[in-house]
Design a protein around this motif. Sequence first.
Motif, PDB file in Angstrom:
ATOM      1  N   VAL A 220      15.963 -10.407  10.612  1.00  0.00           N
ATOM      2  CA  VAL A 220      14.717 -11.250  10.272  1.00  0.00           C
ATOM      3  C   VAL A 220      13.657 -10.220   9.998  1.00  0.00           C
ATOM      4  O   VAL A 220      13.714  -9.121  10.404  1.00  0.00           O
ATOM      5  N   PRO A 221      12.695 -10.286   9.070  1.00  0.00           N
ATOM      6  CA  PRO A 221      11.994  -9.241   8.480  1.00  0.00           C
ATOM      7  C   PRO A 221      10.750  -9.043   9.729  1.00  0.00           C
ATOM      8  O   PRO A 221      10.530  -9.822  10.414  1.00  0.00           O
ATOM      9  N   TYR A 222      10.373  -7.693   9.625  1.00  0.00           N
ATOM     10  CA  TYR A 222       9.087  -7.545  10.612  1.00  0.00           C
ATOM     11  C   TYR A 222       7.930  -7.210   9.657  1.00  0.00           C
ATOM     12  O   TYR A 222       8.099  -6.236   8.804  1.00  0.00           O
ATOM     13  N   TRP A 223       6.839  -7.783   9.717  1.00  0.00           N
ATOM     14  CA  TRP A 223       5.772  -7.679   8.916  1.00  0.00           C
ATOM     15  C   TRP A 223       4.607  -6.864   9.347  1.00  0.00           C
ATOM     16  O   TRP A 223       4.365  -6.689  10.679  1.00  0.00           O
ATOM     17  N   GLN A 224       3.956  -6.085   8.382  1.00  0.00           N
ATOM     18  CA  GLN A 224       2.574  -5.666   8.959  1.00  0.00           C
ATOM     19  C   GLN A 224       1.542  -5.747   7.775  1.00  0.00           C
ATOM     20  O   GLN A 224       1.646  -5.862   6.719  1.00  0.00           O
ATOM     21  N   SER A 225       0.365  -5.974   8.449  1.00  0.00           N
ATOM     22  CA  SER A 225      -0.826  -6.122   7.681  1.00  0.00           C
ATOM     23  C   SER A 225      -1.458  -4.894   7.102  1.00  0.00           C
ATOM     24  O   SER A 225      -1.508  -3.935   7.970  1.00  0.00           O
TER      25      SER A 225
ATOM     26  N   HIS B 252       9.365  -1.255  -4.594  1.00  0.00           N
ATOM     27  CA  HIS B 252       8.413  -1.136  -3.705  1.00  0.00           C
ATOM     28  C   HIS B 252       7.742  -2.587  -3.473  1.00  0.00           C
ATOM     29  O   HIS B 252       8.028  -3.430  -4.085  1.00  0.00           O
ATOM     30  N   CYS B 253       6.554  -2.678  -2.697  1.00  0.00           N
ATOM     31  CA  CYS B 253       6.028  -3.961  -2.266  1.00  0.00           C
ATOM     32  C   CYS B 253       5.775  -4.622  -3.518  1.00  0.00           C
ATOM     33  O   CYS B 253       5.360  -4.148  -4.394  1.00  0.00           O
ATOM     34  N   PRO B 254       6.014  -5.937  -3.467  1.00  0.00           N
ATOM     35  CA  PRO B 254       5.464  -6.641  -4.649  1.00  0.00           C
ATOM     36  C   PRO B 254       4.049  -7.092  -5.126  1.00  0.00           C
ATOM     37  O   PRO B 254       3.936  -7.372  -6.360  1.00  0.00           O
ATOM     38  N   LYS B 255       3.254  -6.854  -4.167  1.00  0.00           N
ATOM     39  CA  LYS B 255       1.778  -6.857  -4.443  1.00  0.00           C
ATOM     40  C   LYS B 255       1.432  -5.768  -5.657  1.00  0.00           C
ATOM     41  O   LYS B 255       1.982  -4.499  -5.342  1.00  0.00           O
TER      42      LYS B 255
ATOM     43  N   ASN C 289      -8.773  -5.383  -0.048  1.00  0.00           N
ATOM     44  CA  ASN C 289      -7.859  -6.648  -0.287  1.00  0.00           C
ATOM     45  C   ASN C 289      -6.862  -6.219   1.189  1.00  0.00           C
ATOM     46  O   ASN C 289      -6.115  -5.099   1.030  1.00  0.00           O
ATOM     47  N   THR C 290      -6.362  -7.387   1.754  1.00  0.00           N
ATOM     48  CA  THR C 290      -5.452  -7.129   2.718  1.00  0.00           C
ATOM     49  C   THR C 290      -4.276  -8.012   2.548  1.00  0.00           C
ATOM     50  O   THR C 290      -4.518  -9.131   1.695  1.00  0.00           O
TER      51      THR C 290
END
Length: 133
Positions: free
Chosen positions: A43-48, A103-106, A55-56
């Motif tokens: 399962v994923p582990y997320w970070q803010s 890379h991150c989709p943002k 922007n966060t």
Amino acid sequence: MQSDYTSSSTERALCDQAGLPRLKRLGLPRRSTKRKASYRIAVPYWQSVTNKDGNTHQHIIGVVTKSEAFYTNKEVVDSLDKGHEWYTEVEKEPKAKIKEMGHCPKSDCHHKPYLTTDPDHTTKNNLENLPRG
């Protein structure tokens, strides 16, 4: 053998700064040329994170397996490169294969490597839609 849960001092510092708990780290299975590649359910582990404009957003920094071992994105990608397979598991849904994403989709975030899942007929098993690990 080092007992830290991340593979680089930068990742350790980011996790410590974010107050993320230290999780067990287990060795990756070795690939045998005579057997099918091993796989793990995760399962994923997320970070803010906050970008330079203030922007966060959250992004996946690793995965947690059923045995509560934490693997960074880089460790998962290195394992994938060695022929191992990683999947998500959701009750009453097929397993979704985890793969590397550039890379991150943002649009304003270039965190890499990043993880995603192969698309299939449902979004319920997508790495991005699973409960936060």
